[in-house]
Design a protein around this motif. Structure first.
Motif, PDB file in Angstrom:
ATOM      1  N   UNK A 274       0.855  -1.188   0.000  1.00 24.05           N
ATOM      2  CA  UNK A 274       0.000   0.000   0.000  1.00 24.05           C
ATOM      3  C   UNK A 274       0.891   1.238   0.000  1.00 24.05           C
ATOM      4  N   UNK A 275       0.586   2.226  -0.869  1.00 24.07           N
ATOM      5  CA  UNK A 275       1.407   3.449  -0.902  1.00 24.07           C
ATOM      6  C   UNK A 275       0.728   4.643  -0.248  1.00 24.07           C
ATOM      7  N   UNK A 276      -0.407   4.439   0.417  1.00 21.91           N
ATOM      8  CA  UNK A 276      -0.992   5.505   1.210  1.00 21.91           C
ATOM      9  C   UNK A 276      -2.206   6.171   0.585  1.00 21.91           C
ATOM     10  N   UNK A 277      -2.992   6.820   1.435  1.00 31.71           N
ATOM     11  CA  UNK A 277      -4.155   7.560   0.969  1.00 31.71           C
ATOM     12  C   UNK A 277      -3.746   8.939   0.452  1.00 31.71           C
ATOM     13  N   UNK A 278      -4.714   9.630  -0.160  1.00 27.06           N
ATOM     14  CA  UNK A 278      -4.447  10.934  -0.767  1.00 27.06           C
ATOM     15  C   UNK A 278      -5.767  11.681  -0.902  1.00 27.06           C
ATOM     16  N   UNK A 279      -5.700  12.901  -1.372  1.00 28.80           N
ATOM     17  CA  UNK A 279      -6.898  13.745  -1.443  1.00 28.80           C
ATOM     18  C   UNK A 279      -7.941  13.232  -2.439  1.00 28.80           C
ATOM     19  N   UNK A 280      -7.535  12.393  -3.389  1.00 30.33           N
ATOM     20  CA  UNK A 280      -8.473  11.868  -4.386  1.00 30.33           C
ATOM     21  C   UNK A 280      -9.075  10.527  -3.979  1.00 30.33           C
ATOM     22  N   UNK A 281      -8.753  10.041  -2.787  1.00 31.15           N
ATOM     23  CA  UNK A 281      -9.265   8.756  -2.327  1.00 31.15           C
ATOM     24  C   UNK A 281     -10.801   8.776  -2.280  1.00 31.15           C
ATOM     25  N   UNK A 282     -11.413   7.815  -2.979  1.00 27.75           N
ATOM     26  CA  UNK A 282     -12.875   7.675  -3.044  1.00 27.75           C
ATOM     27  C   UNK A 282     -13.551   8.939  -3.567  1.00 27.75           C
ATOM     28  N   UNK A 283     -12.862   9.590  -4.501  1.00 27.56           N
ATOM     29  CA  UNK A 283     -13.410  10.776  -5.164  1.00 27.56           C
ATOM     30  C   UNK A 283     -13.244  10.633  -6.679  1.00 27.56           C
ATOM     31  N   UNK A 284     -13.950  11.458  -7.455  1.00 25.85           N
ATOM     32  CA  UNK A 284     -13.827  11.385  -8.916  1.00 25.85           C
ATOM     33  C   UNK A 284     -12.427  11.726  -9.438  1.00 25.85           C
ATOM     34  N   UNK A 285     -11.599  12.359  -8.618  1.00 21.83           N
ATOM     35  CA  UNK A 285     -10.267  12.765  -9.081  1.00 21.83           C
ATOM     36  C   UNK A 285      -9.227  11.672  -9.115  1.00 21.83           C
ATOM     37  N   UNK A 286      -9.588  10.447  -8.747  1.00 17.86           N
ATOM     38  CA  UNK A 286      -8.623   9.336  -8.750  1.00 17.86           C
ATOM     39  C   UNK A 286      -8.483   8.807 -10.174  1.00 17.86           C
TER      40      UNK A 286
END
Length: 414
Positions: A274-286
């Protein structure tokens, strides 16, 4: 003249053999297809998810994997959506009000007694729904490039590399390989849970399981989290001795919010990357253009090396670990941030904030490190959650964050 012709044939054959040793790298192409808007977010049971499973089946066939589902590469399962979040999902053969998921399963048969499972989930959130963190009113496709087209793409790359390696080698590996693209992960690890109860191989023959979920956003410091290190005595030293590129964040527990948990619960050693979560997690920006493909290639190399190193160690011993998820405090409020789960310093570092939340209203920013919440010192993720669990909606609390070299004291209203 005949000698020259014979030499040319031998040279051509040698060149072809060497060329065949190079597995095709389709990581970026695989992510781009799976995270395309046309698949509408690959939600379990939708035409978009079926299109994804058909694509993965074709890739398995092109790579040369044997079919190991219940219908070719496919293992279908039907279930009733949960109405009570505290109950287990009900798998059923009754067609009324059910959703059908499709695990995709391919196999490399080396005639070995034990098998390594290499898996990644391919479903995502469709247009959002319950699991989405998107707060806008418009309907938007959640493409899930990192979550988890990234893991599927690296799984396919490993399948290609291991198949070519075993076809070329004079001696076969001492393990078979089962490659699985899981359905229903976002709805509660459903595909891996179903396989663990309805396996297409003898689960007692499984040596260990490797899971990849969100490995597409490696940060500049090359941090890579690996969970499950305590599930077999062989893992820690093997990962350490083969690591040349990563800042490893180690976690011993075999239980976590991804498909490796289903295998740990049937006494199989597991490793989860796993490389970590980010601001696009579970959002359309992923989306696919935001992924770190160089980092994904390094992870593929690393896992390939680990598999090869473990090959002559026989069947690995399984060891139970402490279930850290049982110690997580329950809380009634949230700060409205995405924590940096890979941060190994003192405090809880914020990896992203959501609009119109207690965090943004208090002026907190990405990169801030929470070091005190209320009267509690925050030293790590667990102490942060413990502090958060003491508050109710409407409470106001002092919060202290470190921003660069500055210490900022403010108040947060839940």
């Amino acid at each position: 003249m005949k000698k020259i012709a014979l030499f040319s044939i031998v040279l051509f054959a040698f060149a072809c053999k060497n060329q065949a040793k190079l597995a095709e790298n389709n990581i970026k192409e695989d992510v781009t297809f799976l995270a395309d808007d046309k698949l509408e977010g690959r939600q379990t049971g939708t035409p978009g998810e079926k299109a994804a499973s058909d694509y993965i089946s074709k890739r398995f066939k092109a790579i040369g994997l044997l079919q190991k589902g219940t219908d070719g590469y496919i293992q279908s399962f039907s279930f009733k959506p949960k109405t009570d979040p505290h109950k287990e999902v009900e798998f059923t053969t009754n067609a009324d009000s059910t959703i059908t998921g499709r695990n995709v399963i391919g196999y490399i048969d080396n005639g070995a007694k034990s098998t390594i499972v290499i898996g990644a989930h391919y479903d995502h959130l469709g247009f959002g729904g319950e699991g989405s963190l998107y707060r806008e009113k418009d309907k938007a496709v959640h493409n899930g490039a990192d979550d988890n087209a990234s893991g599927v793409a690296v799984m396919l790359n490993l399948a290609s590399r291991l198949n070519i390696k075993n076809n070329q080698a004079e001696t076969k590996d001492q393990n078979n390989y089962l490659f699985m693209a899981f359905s229903g992960e976002e709805m509660g690890l459903l595909g891996s849970n179903y396989f663990s109860k309805n396996p297409t191989i003898d689960t007692k023959s499984i040596n260990y399981m490797i899971n990849m979920d969100m490995i597409g956003r490696m940060k500049p410091d090359s941090t890579l989290a690996v969970y499950g290190l305590g599930t077999s005595p062989m893992f820690k030293q093997t990962l350490k001795s083969n690591n040349e590129n990563f800042k490893l964040v180690e976690n011993e527990s075999g239980v976590g919010p991804s498909d490796h948990t289903s295998f740990y619960l049937i006494d199989v050693p597991v490793l989860h990357f796993f490389t970590g979560q980010h601001e696009d997690y579970h959002k359309p920006g992923d989306d696919s253009e935001k992924l770190n493909y160089e980092g994904m290639n390094l992870i593929s190399d690393y896992i390939f090396t680990i598999i090869n190193d473990l090959d002559d160690n026989g069947k690995l011993a399984f060891r139970k670990t402490k279930n850290e998820s049982e110690e997580v405090p329950r809380f009634k409020v949230g700060l409205g941030v995405v924590p940096d789960y890979l941060f190994d310093g003192k405090g809880m570092r914020i990896d992203g904030t959501r609009e119109d939340t207690p965090a943004t209203n208090a002026g907190l920013q990405k990169g801030d490190i929470v070091i005190k919440l209320g009267n509690a010192e925050v030293t790590d993720m667990m102490s942060y959650m413990a502090a958060l669990s003491t508050f109710d909606k409407g409470d106001e609390a002092a919060i202290t964050v470190k921003r660069g070299d500055s210490i900022i004291n403010t108040k947060v209203k839940f």
